[in-house]
Design a protein around this motif. Structure first.
Motif, PDB file in Angstrom:
ATOM      1  N   GLY A  74      39.977  31.886  57.805  1.00 45.17           N
ATOM      2  CA  GLY A  74      40.794  31.715  56.619  1.00 45.17           C
ATOM      3  C   GLY A  74      41.064  33.061  55.987  1.00 45.17           C
ATOM      4  N   VAL A  75      42.267  33.246  55.535  1.00 46.23           N
ATOM      5  CA  VAL A  75      42.683  34.488  54.902  1.00 46.23           C
ATOM      6  C   VAL A  75      43.124  34.177  53.479  1.00 46.23           C
ATOM      7  N   ARG A  76      42.639  34.958  52.547  1.00 46.83           N
ATOM      8  CA  ARG A  76      43.038  34.853  51.141  1.00 46.83           C
ATOM      9  C   ARG A  76      44.073  35.958  50.907  1.00 46.83           C
ATOM     10  N   MET A  77      45.211  35.594  50.332  1.00 48.37           N
ATOM     11  CA  MET A  77      46.249  36.606  50.114  1.00 48.37           C
ATOM     12  C   MET A  77      47.052  36.295  48.863  1.00 48.37           C
ATOM     13  N   SER A  78      47.747  37.288  48.388  1.00 44.65           N
ATOM     14  CA  SER A  78      48.613  37.110  47.227  1.00 44.65           C
ATOM     15  C   SER A  78      49.749  36.167  47.580  1.00 44.65           C
ATOM     16  N   ASP A  79      50.152  35.370  46.622  1.00 46.31           N
ATOM     17  CA  ASP A  79      51.258  34.445  46.833  1.00 46.31           C
ATOM     18  C   ASP A  79      52.567  35.139  46.472  1.00 46.31           C
ATOM     19  N   ARG A 107      46.652  26.424  43.016  1.00 49.50           N
ATOM     20  CA  ARG A 107      47.142  26.617  41.655  1.00 49.50           C
ATOM     21  C   ARG A 107      46.017  27.132  40.766  1.00 49.50           C
ATOM     22  N   LYS A 108      44.778  26.838  41.145  1.00 54.83           N
ATOM     23  CA  LYS A 108      43.611  27.276  40.390  1.00 54.83           C
ATOM     24  C   LYS A 108      43.502  28.800  40.375  1.00 54.83           C
ATOM     25  N   THR A 109      43.785  29.428  41.515  1.00 52.47           N
ATOM     26  CA  THR A 109      43.630  30.883  41.615  1.00 52.47           C
ATOM     27  C   THR A 109      44.948  31.637  41.759  1.00 52.47           C
ATOM     28  N   ASN A 110      46.070  30.930  41.903  1.00 52.84           N
ATOM     29  CA  ASN A 110      47.380  31.551  42.131  1.00 52.84           C
ATOM     30  C   ASN A 110      47.391  32.416  43.388  1.00 52.84           C
ATOM     31  N   GLU A 111      46.666  31.963  44.394  1.00 58.96           N
ATOM     32  CA  GLU A 111      46.630  32.672  45.666  1.00 58.96           C
ATOM     33  C   GLU A 111      47.105  31.738  46.768  1.00 58.96           C
ATOM     34  N   ALA A 112      47.499  32.351  47.870  1.00 61.55           N
ATOM     35  CA  ALA A 112      47.846  31.592  49.066  1.00 61.55           C
ATOM     36  C   ALA A 112      46.708  31.750  50.065  1.00 61.55           C
ATOM     37  N   PHE A 113      46.507  30.727  50.861  1.00 61.13           N
ATOM     38  CA  PHE A 113      45.454  30.750  51.861  1.00 61.13           C
ATOM     39  C   PHE A 113      46.050  30.345  53.203  1.00 61.13           C
TER      40      PHE A 113
END
Length: 144
Positions: A74-79, A107-113
């Motif tokens: 899994g990758v966490r990245m800016s949306d 929506r909780k973190t405003n990030e895309a995964f």
């Protein structure tokens, strides 16, 4: 742990089959966090991230289903537009193909995964880390 255990289930393409599979997990108290399904005219592959993957496979097999665990990352990245292109380029630069993937937004973190299945998982994770890409630990997956 940076490797995420994904459940893959072979699904006959007939009405009610998805309801049957998810009911098996529900009765076992297993929480489905994310899922995707890819199909052909005769069958599909249901891919899920659940809170207890080993137990999920066990109860699915006991119910007569074909299920297995697959390692994914899994990758966490800016949306923001173009972020995924950077991740895809890193994989291309180390000659790693992405077998399949699916993505979601918190929506909780405003990030895309992004969840990816790649052949050389360790090499891929090292390349991503070397480029400052944040990997999603499996423990965090259930808090999104």
């Amino acid at each position: 742990m940076m490797i995420i255990k994904q459940i893959s289930v072979f699904v006959e393409n007939k009405a009610g089959r998805l309801a049957d599979i998810t009911a098996v997990l529900g009765r076992a108290g297993i929480d489905i966090r994310f899922l995707s399904i890819a199909d052909t005219s005769d069958f599909g592959i249901l891919r899920m991230l659940v809170n207890r993957p080993e137990e999920a496979v066990q109860v699915l097999k006991e119910a007569g289903l074909t299920a297995k665990i697959t390692d994914v990352i899994g990758v966490r990245m800016s949306d923001v537009p173009g972020t995924f292109a950077g991740v895809a380029k890193i994989m291309a630069d180390v000659n790693i193909s992405i077998d399949y993937m699916y993505a979601f937004i918190s929506r909780k973190t405003n990030e895309a995964f992004l969840i990816m299945r790649i052949e050389e998982i360790e090499t891929g994770m090292e390349a991503l880390k070397a480029h400052g890409v944040a990997l999603l630990p499996s423990e965090e997956l259930y808090d999104l």
